[in-house]
Write an enzyme that holds these catalytic residues in place. Sequence first.
Site, PDB file in Angstrom:
ATOM      1  N   SER A  84      -9.803   1.938   2.859  1.00 21.92           N
ATOM      2  CA  SER A  84      -8.920   2.673   1.972  1.00 21.92           C
ATOM      3  C   SER A  84      -7.961   1.791   1.168  1.00 21.92           C
ATOM      4  O   SER A  84      -7.477   2.211   0.122  1.00 21.92           O
ATOM      5  CB  SER A  84      -8.101   3.682   2.774  1.00 21.92           C
ATOM      6  OG  SER A  84      -7.242   3.016   3.681  1.00 21.92           O
TER       7      SER A  84
ATOM      8  N   LYS B 297       0.842  -1.205   0.000  1.00 18.18           N
ATOM      9  CA  LYS B 297       0.000   0.000   0.000  1.00 18.18           C
ATOM     10  C   LYS B 297       0.873   1.249   0.000  1.00 18.18           C
ATOM     11  O   LYS B 297       1.899   1.289   0.682  1.00 18.18           O
ATOM     12  CB  LYS B 297      -0.914  -0.028   1.241  1.00 18.18           C
ATOM     13  CG  LYS B 297      -1.997   1.045   1.272  1.00 18.18           C
ATOM     14  CD  LYS B 297      -2.872   0.877   2.518  1.00 18.18           C
ATOM     15  CE  LYS B 297      -3.985   1.912   2.607  1.00 18.18           C
ATOM     16  NZ  LYS B 297      -4.827   1.730   3.801  1.00 18.18           N
TER      17      LYS B 297
ATOM     18  N   SER C 151      -9.982  -0.405   6.915  1.00 20.00           N
ATOM     19  CA  SER C 151      -9.349  -0.196   5.608  1.00 20.00           C
ATOM     20  C   SER C 151      -8.729  -1.435   4.978  1.00 20.00           C
ATOM     21  O   SER C 151      -8.413  -1.430   3.791  1.00 20.00           O
ATOM     22  CB  SER C 151      -8.285   0.905   5.707  1.00 20.00           C
ATOM     23  OG  SER C 151      -8.906   2.161   5.712  1.00 20.00           O
TER      24      SER C 151
END
Lengths: 485, 477
Positions: free
Chosen positions: A154, A79, A178
């Site tokens: 997210s 990420k 997330s």
Amino acid sequence: MELYQKTAAELSAMLKNKEVSSVELTKAAFARTAQVEEQTGAYITLTEEKALADAAAIDSRRAAGETLPPLAGVPVSVKDNICTKGIRTTCASKMLENFLPPYNATVMEKLDEAGLIMTGKTNLDEFAMGSSCENSALRKTRNPHNLDRVTGGSSGGAAASVAAGEVSIAVGSDTGGSIRQPASFCGVVGMKPTYGTVSRYGLIAFASSLDQIGPFGRCIEDTAMLADVLMGHDMRDSTSVPREYPSLTAGLNADIKGMKIGLPKEYFGEGISEEVSKAVLAAAETYRQLGAEVVEISLPLSRYALPIYYILSSAEASSNLARFDGVKYGYRAKEFDGLIDLYVKSRSEGFGPEVQRRIMLGTYVLSSGYYDAYYKKARAAQRAIRADYAKAFEQVDLILTPTAPTTAYKIGEKTSDPLQMYMGDICTVSVNIAGLPGLVQPCGFDADKMPIGMQLIGPRFGEQTLLNAGLAYEKASGLSNIVAL
Amino acid sequence: MRYEPVIGLEVHAELSTKSKIFCSCSTAFGAEINTHVCPVCTGQPGALPVLNKQVVHYAAKMGVATHCHINQLCKSDRKNYFYPDLPKAYQISQFDVPICENGYVDFEVDGQPKRVRFERIHFEEDAGKLLHDEGEGTVVDFNRCGVPLIEMVTRPDIHSSAEAKEFLETIKTTLSYLQICDCRMEEGSIRCDVNVSVRPEGTEELGTRVEMKNINSFSAAVRAIDYEVNRQIEVLEDGGKIIQETRRWDDSKVKNLVMRTKEDAQDYRYFPDPDLVAVEIDDEWMRQIESEIPELPQSRYARYIKEIGLQPKEARIISDAYDKACLLDEGVSMGRVDSRSIANWILSDISKYLNDKGLELKDTKLTAGKLVDMIELIEKNTISGNAGKKVLVQLFETDDSVDAIVDKLGLKQVSDEGAIQKLVDEVLAANPKSVADYKGGKKNVIGFLVGQCMKASKGKGNPKMINQCLNKTLSQM
Ligand SMILES: [Zn+2]
């Protein structure tokens, strides 16, 4: 079966048996990415050249007879809020569009030590603030199961990269869901470990007391294997917990006879779609058949979790993101008149609307005159929620809930209504507030063939129990290694 | 109307830990710009602080030495504000639970006892430095960023600039006794902000308070306080009102100017730093801290006057300097020589040497044991006082023993009776006129004769023995 459809555990075995090289695997990963990336938009940055060099290095170490860790040579995506030395780390923000960190996050060092091959940096909601990945200022990510749908967020890029077979495993982060919510939306497995079990050093902070890095996979075993790499004590993170971290992979055991699983009644009522409720209750039935005892429990304070979460996370975010001021790194306004103007313009132009909304919210709740009414009260309520869970875990080993009120919705459907978007976090945020581990895995599909994810919540350091229960369900349901596109 | 100044101080002292408060960067002063920096102290995204336990230890030491209550569970808070020298845009400090609370220090002002109470002492990180003369634009140097500080906040117990100065001197001495601060004023290791108000003499109610910043020395503090007190009295005498504000002291112009008023006071939005966990000073750690507090200057000062018979001024000179006080106490504790003479040596030749060379005792090789050895030789008449001065220089600069130095420099006095008698006989034989004068009643020629004897002995004759021997010989002639 193509290489991209294989699990990390399978790839690990093939590498060990020299049926495939890491360079071949890495090339296959990038070939698959070339094939689907235009549709998924999972990545912000691809690091193919470095990945191939790293893979070649692993191959030569293996050829030299070295015994390598299980995941050595397996590609993984990371990420883009985790610092990678010399590789741009954007947080999907214009603010950090060209930011090159001068150091590696602890988890990057751990991935490197374990010989994993990073393929690139995946998309997210700007600074991890959001639940659909639509708040990315740099890239549009689509759900591999239906390109008109959101991935969730997210960690939307991470979930999409795994669901579409661009990689078998991915590293994400979870502040209020997330990892778990996009895993649910994309039909993959995701785990948020206990707060303090994965170092946050080098994770660009959103809300420090809630943020936690964790693994994605398409099956429980892969998730456990990556968790084993990520977890562990780190002196550089004061909130990291010094304790033993026994191998979760080695501890995997699908026998859950006698396990007590709680169904909190507050998670199955109003606001949760019927299809989701039904699928999760069906999973509960599966557990019953597997020999677990399923009981209804109550988490009466659940309804306070959402406001507490948005107060605490925004408060911390307002302070954590203050450093992006146009002075040292990141975006600086082209023209400004004096210091204050430099701050105002750089931050107004560099941050997107959702980030600005949270900074304002957080600044407000910390302001003198409001601190006691909001921040202080939220902290007190946080302690009450922890106690709520502690009480529940006196009765049961695990708690089973939906992950999100719905399956993945249409892109653009909720962007105009932030509150509606916030409501989507209702099942996941309390886990972060209480610092507990949570595991999400697919438990069916809705009428539109969109994946439904169930969430298992464990007591602190209960990862092994979570993964064992996950494995038992995965075996019984056959819902494993689902590759979309 | 007569006015009484009411003054409170906020003193910042840099702690002399080797590494910074939240990272392992060096705290050394004077390095090249941005060479003592890392991701943590430059506020890189994702970098996290880890509290240096030594900072807690040092801060607690100051608290114990100033009779504070120690909060054994230490938490850290964020103080949020934007400034280019503050890379995270918040300073990690302590807000509602400082490590030390409610202490005091006692000292003397013009011979009168004075007590100033502490509201709190807390630890925090220093900011960086803006350099405006490094070519185009402004350069931020982060070398000082993250250097540990303690902030000591007094109650408004100070009523004159003289009291403020004595208070600051006491703080400085205490810090140096505890060995937790370098106390190098020119490097800014102690700085202070001053809060001043005035009220009609005899009244209790506090006047409106003005804060002054940018005070870089104790003498500047005196000037700044005197200026501000006079300014406030003038405003009041003219029928005006004092406005609550922050003023910036300009020591070169000897005046202050408004920095900001109460209206634009900042809201720092303090909250507990979620990146740091509370650090507990357990009882064992507390005992360790307490055991490291030496006898403090005020107590030594009183003891030197009472036990050694020093003048207050002399006692002050020694007790103000931790290393001198230790030298004296260690020498006295050996019990081999007169305490007063150890003090005399420290007050005279030792102080002069250190001043002339710009050194501190710890920069030299002098030890209490060797100083006592040397004084003992003087007391035993083995060497003269003058020779002692020569030995002392060697003691500062070499590792040699006193005996070795005395031998090397040939400083041993002639104290052999036969040798002295021979010397006296020779000098008397060579100076018949003086002998006649003596016999004629001019007893003071003895001084001249002693001088001749000393000269003949090349300075090594024991003057006392020569004197005695001359008297005896002359009286028998
Ligand atoms: Zn540093």
